[in-house]
Design a protein around this motif. Structure first.
Motif, PDB file in Angstrom:
ATOM      1  N   ILE A 129      -4.772   0.951  -1.876  1.00 23.33           N
ATOM      2  CA  ILE A 129      -4.826  -0.165  -0.919  1.00 23.33           C
ATOM      3  C   ILE A 129      -5.437  -1.441  -1.490  1.00 23.33           C
ATOM      4  O   ILE A 129      -5.293  -2.497  -0.894  1.00 23.33           O
ATOM      5  CB  ILE A 129      -5.597   0.221   0.360  1.00 23.33           C
ATOM      6  N   TYR A 130      -6.122  -1.355  -2.620  1.00 20.84           N
ATOM      7  CA  TYR A 130      -6.811  -2.534  -3.147  1.00 20.84           C
ATOM      8  C   TYR A 130      -5.788  -3.598  -3.560  1.00 20.84           C
ATOM      9  O   TYR A 130      -4.920  -3.354  -4.408  1.00 20.84           O
ATOM     10  CB  TYR A 130      -7.677  -2.143  -4.338  1.00 20.84           C
ATOM     11  N   LYS A 131      -5.865  -4.743  -2.906  1.00 23.93           N
ATOM     12  CA  LYS A 131      -4.946  -5.865  -3.122  1.00 23.93           C
ATOM     13  C   LYS A 131      -3.494  -5.498  -2.803  1.00 23.93           C
ATOM     14  O   LYS A 131      -2.564  -6.076  -3.360  1.00 23.93           O
ATOM     15  CB  LYS A 131      -5.057  -6.407  -4.554  1.00 23.93           C
ATOM     16  N   LYS A 132      -3.314  -4.537  -1.897  1.00 20.84           N
ATOM     17  CA  LYS A 132      -1.971  -4.144  -1.484  1.00 20.84           C
ATOM     18  C   LYS A 132      -1.657  -4.739  -0.117  1.00 20.84           C
ATOM     19  O   LYS A 132      -2.551  -5.050   0.669  1.00 20.84           O
ATOM     20  CB  LYS A 132      -1.855  -2.622  -1.431  1.00 20.84           C
ATOM     21  N   ALA A 133      -0.373  -4.864   0.183  1.00 16.40           N
ATOM     22  CA  ALA A 133       0.051  -5.474   1.450  1.00 16.40           C
ATOM     23  C   ALA A 133       0.080  -4.472   2.600  1.00 16.40           C
ATOM     24  O   ALA A 133      -0.222  -4.823   3.744  1.00 16.40           O
ATOM     25  CB  ALA A 133       1.424  -6.112   1.282  1.00 16.40           C
ATOM     26  N   ASN A 134       0.465  -3.226   2.301  1.00 15.55           N
ATOM     27  CA  ASN A 134       0.651  -2.243   3.366  1.00 15.55           C
ATOM     28  C   ASN A 134      -0.023  -0.921   3.041  1.00 15.55           C
ATOM     29  O   ASN A 134      -0.151  -0.547   1.876  1.00 15.55           O
ATOM     30  CB  ASN A 134       2.142  -2.002   3.613  1.00 15.55           C
ATOM     31  N   CYS A 135      -0.418  -0.224   4.082  1.00 14.17           N
ATOM     32  CA  CYS A 135      -1.072   1.072   3.941  1.00 14.17           C
ATOM     33  C   CYS A 135      -0.064   2.103   3.425  1.00 14.17           C
ATOM     34  O   CYS A 135       1.029   2.231   3.993  1.00 14.17           O
ATOM     35  CB  CYS A 135      -1.648   1.508   5.278  1.00 14.17           C
ATOM     36  N   PRO A 136      -0.409   2.876   2.407  1.00 14.44           N
ATOM     37  CA  PRO A 136       0.525   3.884   1.899  1.00 14.44           C
ATOM     38  C   PRO A 136       0.703   5.065   2.840  1.00 14.44           C
ATOM     39  O   PRO A 136       1.650   5.845   2.690  1.00 14.44           O
ATOM     40  CB  PRO A 136      -0.127   4.324   0.586  1.00 14.44           C
ATOM     41  N   ASP A 137      -0.198   5.212   3.820  1.00 12.24           N
ATOM     42  CA  ASP A 137      -0.126   6.353   4.738  1.00 12.24           C
ATOM     43  C   ASP A 137       0.654   6.045   6.016  1.00 12.24           C
ATOM     44  O   ASP A 137       1.482   6.846   6.452  1.00 12.24           O
ATOM     45  CB  ASP A 137      -1.536   6.821   5.105  1.00 12.24           C
ATOM     46  N   CYS A 138       0.382   4.871   6.627  1.00 12.48           N
ATOM     47  CA  CYS A 138       1.026   4.565   7.909  1.00 12.48           C
ATOM     48  C   CYS A 138       1.952   3.358   7.861  1.00 12.48           C
ATOM     49  O   CYS A 138       2.698   3.108   8.819  1.00 12.48           O
ATOM     50  CB  CYS A 138      -0.030   4.362   8.992  1.00 12.48           C
ATOM     51  N   GLY A 139       1.898   2.588   6.784  1.00 14.72           N
ATOM     52  CA  GLY A 139       2.761   1.421   6.649  1.00 14.72           C
ATOM     53  C   GLY A 139       2.243   0.155   7.301  1.00 14.72           C
ATOM     54  O   GLY A 139       2.858  -0.910   7.168  1.00 14.72           O
ATOM     55  N   SER A 140       1.100   0.238   8.005  1.00 17.54           N
ATOM     56  CA  SER A 140       0.531  -0.954   8.645  1.00 17.54           C
ATOM     57  C   SER A 140       0.058  -1.952   7.594  1.00 17.54           C
ATOM     58  O   SER A 140      -0.243  -1.593   6.452  1.00 17.54           O
ATOM     59  CB  SER A 140      -0.656  -0.564   9.530  1.00 17.54           C
ATOM     60  N   ALA A 141      -0.021  -3.216   8.015  1.00 11.19           N
ATOM     61  CA  ALA A 141      -0.516  -4.248   7.114  1.00 11.19           C
ATOM     62  C   ALA A 141      -1.988  -3.983   6.790  1.00 11.19           C
ATOM     63  O   ALA A 141      -2.773  -3.600   7.660  1.00 11.19           O
ATOM     64  CB  ALA A 141      -0.365  -5.618   7.744  1.00 11.19           C
ATOM     65  N   ILE A 142      -2.344  -4.191   5.530  1.00 12.92           N
ATOM     66  CA  ILE A 142      -3.735  -4.042   5.102  1.00 12.92           C
ATOM     67  C   ILE A 142      -4.495  -5.309   5.468  1.00 12.92           C
ATOM     68  O   ILE A 142      -4.064  -6.422   5.141  1.00 12.92           O
ATOM     69  CB  ILE A 142      -3.822  -3.803   3.585  1.00 12.92           C
ATOM     70  N   ASP A 143      -5.612  -5.149   6.167  1.00 19.68           N
ATOM     71  CA  ASP A 143      -6.483  -6.284   6.476  1.00 19.68           C
ATOM     72  C   ASP A 143      -7.364  -6.595   5.276  1.00 19.68           C
ATOM     73  O   ASP A 143      -7.732  -5.703   4.494  1.00 19.68           O
ATOM     74  CB  ASP A 143      -7.380  -5.965   7.675  1.00 19.68           C
ATOM     75  N   GLN A 144      -7.736  -7.861   5.122  1.00 20.05           N
ATOM     76  CA  GLN A 144      -8.667  -8.244   4.062  1.00 20.05           C
ATOM     77  C   GLN A 144      -9.603  -9.326   4.575  1.00 20.05           C
ATOM     78  O   GLN A 144      -9.200 -10.212   5.313  1.00 20.05           O
ATOM     79  CB  GLN A 144      -7.918  -8.705   2.814  1.00 20.05           C
ATOM     80  N   TRP A 145     -10.865  -9.199   4.194  1.00 18.42           N
ATOM     81  CA  TRP A 145     -11.876 -10.169   4.571  1.00 18.42           C
ATOM     82  C   TRP A 145     -13.027 -10.049   3.579  1.00 18.42           C
ATOM     83  O   TRP A 145     -13.055  -9.146   2.743  1.00 18.42           O
ATOM     84  CB  TRP A 145     -12.335  -9.949   6.010  1.00 18.42           C
ATOM     85  N   THR A 146     -13.967 -10.976   3.647  1.00 18.12           N
ATOM     86  CA  THR A 146     -15.076 -10.982   2.709  1.00 18.12           C
ATOM     87  C   THR A 146     -16.250 -10.190   3.262  1.00 18.12           C
ATOM     88  O   THR A 146     -16.644 -10.360   4.414  1.00 18.12           O
ATOM     89  CB  THR A 146     -15.523 -12.421   2.385  1.00 18.12           C
ATOM     90  N   MET A 147     -16.802  -9.334   2.429  1.00 20.82           N
ATOM     91  CA  MET A 147     -17.940  -8.505   2.802  1.00 20.82           C
ATOM     92  C   MET A 147     -18.817  -8.324   1.575  1.00 20.82           C
ATOM     93  O   MET A 147     -18.325  -7.962   0.501  1.00 20.82           O
ATOM     94  CB  MET A 147     -17.461  -7.141   3.323  1.00 20.82           C
ATOM     95  N   ALA A 148     -20.128  -8.602   1.723  1.00 22.35           N
ATOM     96  CA  ALA A 148     -21.069  -8.505   0.602  1.00 22.35           C
ATOM     97  C   ALA A 148     -20.587  -9.332  -0.589  1.00 22.35           C
ATOM     98  O   ALA A 148     -20.719  -8.941  -1.740  1.00 22.35           O
ATOM     99  CB  ALA A 148     -21.279  -7.047   0.184  1.00 22.35           C
ATOM    100  N   GLY A 149     -20.002 -10.507  -0.274  1.00 24.46           N
ATOM    101  CA  GLY A 149     -19.581 -11.425  -1.316  1.00 24.46           C
ATOM    102  C   GLY A 149     -18.285 -11.064  -2.014  1.00 24.46           C
ATOM    103  O   GLY A 149     -17.865 -11.760  -2.936  1.00 24.46           O
ATOM    104  N   ARG A 150     -17.637  -9.985  -1.586  1.00 24.51           N
ATOM    105  CA  ARG A 150     -16.390  -9.569  -2.222  1.00 24.51           C
ATOM    106  C   ARG A 150     -15.325  -9.333  -1.160  1.00 24.51           C
ATOM    107  O   ARG A 150     -15.639  -8.999  -0.020  1.00 24.51           O
ATOM    108  CB  ARG A 150     -16.601  -8.278  -3.030  1.00 24.51           C
ATOM    109  N   LYS A 151     -14.076  -9.466  -1.547  1.00 26.70           N
ATOM    110  CA  LYS A 151     -12.984  -9.250  -0.605  1.00 26.70           C
ATOM    111  C   LYS A 151     -12.747  -7.756  -0.434  1.00 26.70           C
ATOM    112  O   LYS A 151     -12.560  -7.021  -1.413  1.00 26.70           O
ATOM    113  CB  LYS A 151     -11.717  -9.934  -1.105  1.00 26.70           C
ATOM    114  N   VAL A 152     -12.787  -7.307   0.813  1.00 26.45           N
ATOM    115  CA  VAL A 152     -12.609  -5.895   1.115  1.00 26.45           C
ATOM    116  C   VAL A 152     -11.224  -5.681   1.732  1.00 26.45           C
ATOM    117  O   VAL A 152     -10.717  -6.570   2.429  1.00 26.45           O
ATOM    118  CB  VAL A 152     -13.744  -5.377   2.045  1.00 26.45           C
ATOM    119  N   PHE A 153     -10.648  -4.522   1.486  1.00 28.06           N
ATOM    120  CA  PHE A 153      -9.325  -4.189   1.990  1.00 28.06           C
ATOM    121  C   PHE A 153      -9.423  -2.895   2.804  1.00 28.06           C
ATOM    122  O   PHE A 153     -10.060  -1.934   2.390  1.00 28.06           O
ATOM    123  CB  PHE A 153      -8.349  -3.990   0.826  1.00 28.06           C
ATOM    124  N   ALA A 154      -8.782  -2.874   3.982  1.00 25.35           N
ATOM    125  CA  ALA A 154      -8.843  -1.692   4.835  1.00 25.35           C
ATOM    126  C   ALA A 154      -7.658  -1.678   5.774  1.00 25.35           C
ATOM    127  O   ALA A 154      -7.048  -2.708   6.073  1.00 25.35           O
ATOM    128  CB  ALA A 154     -10.144  -1.677   5.643  1.00 25.35           C
TER     129      ALA A 154
END
Length: 271
Positions: free
Chosen positions: A240-265
């Motif tokens: 999922i890191y720097k990916k557009a979609n979740c490999p499990d469900c196909g949903s869009a991966i969210d990204q935002w800044t956390m602890a000074g770094r961009k997090v993906f979930a």
């Protein structure tokens, strides 16, 4: 900044190539000239990685009982360059601002651009260790990390990046391990139950050991990729890191800044 597996791989390689030998130390850049002078001609007795820190243990010099420790933290820009002697002659000329060069009979390394390159004594070494949390790549007790996490209102995402909580975890391992376990980075540490923490610790141990073996971060399951880890590209090795979609469900991966770094979930799979 390199994650912990990189430093453990360096420690492993440097133990194999340099431990037990009398080594020559120099500072082509001259910023570590005094320290290199202290180390040159001494025997290297051990190399260890703890989180994102390296410690080189040297035998006492002459009649002195002092055993100096070389402490290295690469930071954002530090890197090693390894040289192996294939024929008689001098080592290659230093490239760039080489803070430290270590030479043995058959191998040498250059260190460029570290955040820290310093000599410390035993007390300084123990103080450094005391500031670090347990390391998944060592035989450290994860209980210390659980005590911190289980009492904290801070989200688990920043807690995983806090080297005083768990040493060696960086942004990629943070994102990928939480996704594999279905834990959202914004969930407070105190809201994880013990079984979730234990599963997280085991997953970090597993993934980071793979990283040491292959000298790069590889998260994806070879069975799903269709090729062994040794042949995976960086793109194939991450889920999922720097990916557009979740490999499990196909949903869009969210990204935002956390602890000074961009997090993906994935907000669908992680709660």
């Amino acid at each position: 900044m390199p994650e912990g597996h990189t430093l453990h791989r360096v420690a492993r390689d440097h133990r194999r190539l340099f431990v037990g030998q009398q080594l020559t130390a120099s500072s082509p850049q001259e910023r570590f000239a005094e320290g290199a002078g202290v180390l040159s001609g001494r025997r290297l007795e051990g190399v260890e990685a703890v989180g994102k820190h390296l410690f080189y243990h040297w035998a006492p010099k002459g009649r002195s009982k002092a055993a100096d420790v070389l402490h290295i933290h690469l930071g954002l820009y530090g890197k090693f360059r390894l040289h192996k002697k294939r024929h008689e002659g001098a080592w290659p000329e230093p490239r760039g601002a080489v803070r430290l060069r270590i030479e043995g009979p058959d191998a040498a390394f250059d260190l460029n651009g570290p955040n820290r390159c310093e000599l410390i004594d035993t007390a300084g070494y123990e103080a450094q260790l005391a500031r670090l949390g347990p390391d998944p790549l060592r035989d450290d007790d994860p209980e210390r990390a659980w005590r911190r996490i289980s009492k904290s209102k801070t989200p688990i995402g920043p807690l995983l990046m806090n080297q005083e909580v768990i040493a060696g975890v960086g942004n990629i391992y943070r994102c990928e391990s939480l996704h594999l376990l279905g834990i959202h980075p914004e969930r407070a540490g105190k809201d994880l139950d013990r079984s979730e923490f234990d599963a997280l610790w085991r997953k970090l141990v597993e993934l980071m050991r793979i990283g040491v073996k292959h000298n790069r971060i590889l998260i994806a399951d070879p069975a799903l990729v269709g090729k062994p880890r040794s042949r995976m590209t960086r793109e194939e090795g991450l889920r999922i890191y720097k990916k557009a979609n979740c490999p499990d469900c196909g949903s869009a991966i969210d990204q935002w800044t956390m602890a000074g770094r961009k997090v993906f979930a994935c907000t669908t799979c992680q709660d």
